[in-house]
Enzyme design. Structure first.
Site, PDB file in Angstrom:
ATOM      1  CE  LYS A 148      40.229  11.490  35.439  1.00 19.60           C
ATOM      2  NZ  LYS A 148      38.832  11.061  35.302  1.00 19.60           N
ATOM      3  CE1 TYR A 192      40.756  46.659  32.449  1.00 18.33           C
ATOM      4  CE2 TYR A 192      41.271  44.527  33.448  1.00 18.33           C
ATOM      5  CZ  TYR A 192      41.555  45.524  32.521  1.00 18.33           C
ATOM      6  OH  TYR A 192      42.610  45.401  31.673  1.00 18.33           O
TER       7      TYR A 192
END
Length: 817
Positions: free
Chosen positions: A487, A711
């Site tokens: 999965k 940033y």
């Protein structure tokens, strides 16, 4: 050289039931790797998990009629087959190979050591190819099984053999010596690898030296072994950096950026050789090769011409995403018939039902019967269901008439000629194998076919995954089946590719989270049973169409699915019943058993394939009592189901951790998940990391103290620093939690902290403390040297989340050692 089945029985002095005295050309140990069925002899080997005898019916149906089996094997149901009965099947395989080797009087080089065996073998092949027709071990076939298969390749055209011998414990080398019967020995080095089976280093050395007990001469480095061990080697051809009395005494090693100039004394004269490598392992391996060529009476001048042309040996095959929804398997390891068989096996394993294309160059071998060689190549391609064949080279083009059994075939005299005549549109939805001698420059084709992506990649080592599977198999009872969890894109590793490997290794079940994941696997040609863990009404059609088996966890979903099945006039559709024993997530309650199974028995819409539950804390010793309580509830639920349904079903509750830690809970099947990918919460197994996430440095700049990086000016430089920008960001799955010095990456095996905020596509790291870092340098995010568990700690999460967060824009590369 071929033997009749009667001759082989006589060699083994074994009882037999032989009705047809067939000619035997191939020794077979794997039912998935049949080349020519009628001339193959299958050895029914046994291991902890597999018994070769259980595959005889399958092989018989595929027209394999010759078998070596245990004495008590029942043969009545195979009237057309020949059987040889022995007490020890592996010993029989080794005995046949040893007899075959004894039929040849050619020189044979036997190689052993802790590291470098395969590299030295391949380099000797490169260096000696023009003088000798060489039989050698395919890849790393150096085990108790691999060595006899390697030696069996010898035929009357060969003039030299080069074979590896690897051991893991005492009393193994004597068997391999009898098979290889080397005339020249080569000891690469003695290191820590494979030391578990020995009490000390000296014991390991003594065992390895058993390979050389009848050798005329042995090449070795004096620093690798003790004086005691050296004394038992009859004829030395030693080299040393310390002992001036060695056959070859190393005087000096001067390195520049790309090569090493080696000065050495040999026969009282000083010589120089340029080695095209600078790392210690390659230099040592090169010196072994130089000494071997000196032993074979090559002049230093001739050796110098050849050594400088040595090429690095790629130790693994790589499967990469290519143009037009295709994949390219680049196997530049070697180009001969043995390695072609291995590459085609891997191609077939990965391709499933997709179109298979093989691009092959001339096979460059000395003194070869090319008519016979390319006849075998063509037969092998057909056996592996290759759809399109492209031959490149003057020699293979001259034999193109031999390839008429392939659906489509094309031939070109050169790589450039091929590239000029083909377009990208020809390669669509295909798996493409590239196999070419280095002089043909197939790297041009590889680059032309590869899908263009950025330089951040996730390497998936399929050999490591197979190793991890084996580690868990060794923990299981022989009757316990395996369901593998694929999965979430196989924990980020690629569902179809992982599923194909697991299918090849004959696991029993796959499990996915959602129906569309199961549909993708079916479309990729995966035929294993697949359990779907989360279904809804919209997925019912797909479940039926693609033969996917749903998990039923509530009365609501049960009644809805039964109603749908009745509308479709479908009965006894396979389902898996989940019971909640403490997770409190999904599942029927234990007290629902009588109502549920009575209804299943009465309406006949579904057939219970398995009943399972989910352990809450199986890896934690402090919760062992709770785990036991879960098992009691589970067994009670299953007992009621059996009483009502009156038929057998599979029971499974053990997840990865429980499979090895709580062996009484293995029941009929275990579910393996994250452990297959190398993450062991119990730290009890010798698992290998499967996934390696790596990127490269885009730019390096000097930043002065007090300036900021990234940033919001969150990264303030406290000293004059060297800052590298790497090509990975949070859009790739590199968590922003790694920002501002909390996380690290690995460069040149040293940790470099993240500085400033992680950006969407880029991240900045401080490399001030790491010397000689250049733009383009590889950066490991997690993998072999920096564990994903450690990265998870920096991110305040678990390894599952880190692995499943790697975005789909990161290219997956699948490698096979």
């Amino acid at each position: 050289m071929a033997y009749t089945i009667n001759h082989i029985a006589k060699i083994l002095n074994a009882k037999n039931t032989i009705s047809n005295n067939t000619l035997i050309e191939y020794l077979l140990i794997d039912s998935r790797k049949i080349i020519h069925s009628t001339t193959s002899l299958f050895f029914a080997l046994q291991s902890n998990r597999r018994d070769g005898h259980s595959f005889i019916k399958e092989l018989y149906e595929k027209s394999v009629f010759n078998f070596v089996v245990k004495t008590n094997f029942e043969v009545a149901t195979y009237p057309n087959a020949n059987f040889i009965f022995v007490d020890d099947v592996l010993n029989a395989l080794q005995t046949i190979a040893a007899y075959h080797r004894s039929q040849f009087s050619i020189p044979v080089i036997g190689i052993t050591g802790s590291n470098g065996k395969t590299i030295v073998k391949e380099w000797l092949n490169q260096l000696l190819l023009t003088e000798y027709n060489i039989a050698r071990s395919p890849r790393s076939y150096n085990s108790q099984i691999g060595v006899p298969l390697s030696v069996w390749q010898l035929n009357k055209e060969h003039t030299l053999g080069i074979f590896e011998a690897g051991i893991s414990t005492k009393n193994e080398m004597n068997n391999l010596e009898k098979i290889i019967q080397p005339t020249i020995g080569l000891l690469t080095n003695i290191g820590e690898a494979h030391s578990e089976g020995f009490n000390n280093v000296e014991e390991k050395i003594q065992e390895k030296l058993q390979l050389f007990k009848y050798c005329k001469q042995v090449v070795f480095c004096e620093e690798s072994i003790t004086q005691f061990s050296k004394n038992i080697i009859a004829e030395h051809f030693s080299w040393s950096r310390k002992n001036k009395n060695a056959t070859v005494f190393i005087l000096q090693e001067n390195k520049n950026a790309k090569q090493t100039t080696l000065s050495f004394n040999y026969k009282k004269q000083t010589h120089q050789t340029i080695i095209p490598f600078t790392d210690a392992a390659s230099i040592e391996n090169s010196i072994h090769c130089i000494c071997t060529l000196l032993l074979l009476n090559f002049s230093v001048e001739e050796i110098n011409k050849r050594i400088i042309q040595l090429q690095a040996v790629e130790m693994r095959m790589q499967l990469k995403k290519a143009i037009n929804n295709s994949y390219v398997l680049n196997d530049s390891y070697s180009n001969d018939i043995s390695s072609l068989h291995i590459a085609l096996d891997y191609l077939q394993q990965q391709a499933g039902n997709n179109q298979k294309i093989v691009i092959l160059s001339d096979i460059l071998q000395s003194s070869t019967n090319y008519q016979k060689l390319y006849t075998e190549v063509a037969a092998t391609l057909a056996q592996h269901n290759v759809n399109i064949f492209i031959g490149i080279g003057e020699n293979i083009s001259k034999h193109q008439s031999l390839f008429s059994n392939i659906q489509q075939s094309f031939f070109f005299y050169s790589t450039n000629n091929f590239l000029e005549n083909f377009t990208h549109s020809f390669f669509k939805d295909s798996f493409i194998l590239l196999k070419g001698a280095r002089v043909f420059g197939f790297e041009k084709i590889n680059k032309w076919l590869e899908q263009k992506t950025h330089q951040t990649v996730l390497e998936i080592n399929l050999s490591a995954l197979a190793h991890n599977l084996k580690m868990y198999q060794q923990q299981l009872l022989l009757t316990t089946k395996i369901m593998a969890m694929v999965k979430a894109f196989s924990y980020g590793s690629g569902s179809a590719e992982i599923a194909r490997l697991l299918a090849f290794h004959k696991i029993d079940y796959l499990a996915v989270a959602y129906t569309d994941e199961g549909v993708d696997l079916r479309n990729a040609g995966i035929s294993l049973p697949i359990m779907v863990m989360n279904i809804d009404e919209e997925s019912f059609d797909a479940l039926i169409e693609y033969n996917l088996e749903p998990e039923i966890y509530s009365f609501n979903i049960y009644y809805s699915f039964c109603s749908y099945l009745k509308q479709q006039a479908i009965t006894k559709f396979s389902v898996h019943i989940k019971v909640n024993t403490g997770m409190n997530r999904l599942g029927f309650e234990p007290e629902d058993a009588i109502t549920l199974f009575s209804d299943i028995k009465n309406n006949q819409s579904v057939f219970v394939k398995s009943i399972f539950s989910h352990l809450v804390a199986s890896e934690s010793a402090e919760h062992n009592e709770f785990t036991k309580q879960q098992s009691v509830l589970f067994e009670s639920f299953c007992l009621k189901a059996k009483e009502i349904l009156n038929y057998n079903f599979l029971k499974h509750i053990a997840n990865t951790a429980a499979a090895s830690k709580h062996k009484t809970l293995q029941y009929d099947m275990v579910r393996l998940g994250i452990g297959l990918y190398g993450i062991d919460n119990n730290h009890s197994l010798n698992l290998q990391p499967v996934a390696v996430l790596k990127t490269t440095i885009a730019q390096i700049r000097k930043v002065k103290a007090g300036e900021s990086v990234g940033y919001n000016r969150n990264g303030i430089v406290k000293r004059d620093s060297l800052i590298a920008t790497i090509r990975i960001g949070y859009a790739d799955g590199f968590s922003r939690k790694m920002s501002n010095g909390k996380g690290f990456v690995l460069i040149k095996n040293k940790l470099a902290p993240v500085i400033g905020n992680v950006c969407m596509d880029m991240t900045m790291i401080d490399i001030t403390e790491i010397n000689n870092v250049n733009e383009g340098e590889i950066v490991e995010i997690f993998g072999t040297n920096l564990s994903v568990e450690q990265v998870a700690k920096w991110c305040d999460t678990i390894a599952y989340e880190v692995m499943t967060s790697i975005s789909q824009r990161v290219k997956r590369i699948y490698i096979e050692e």
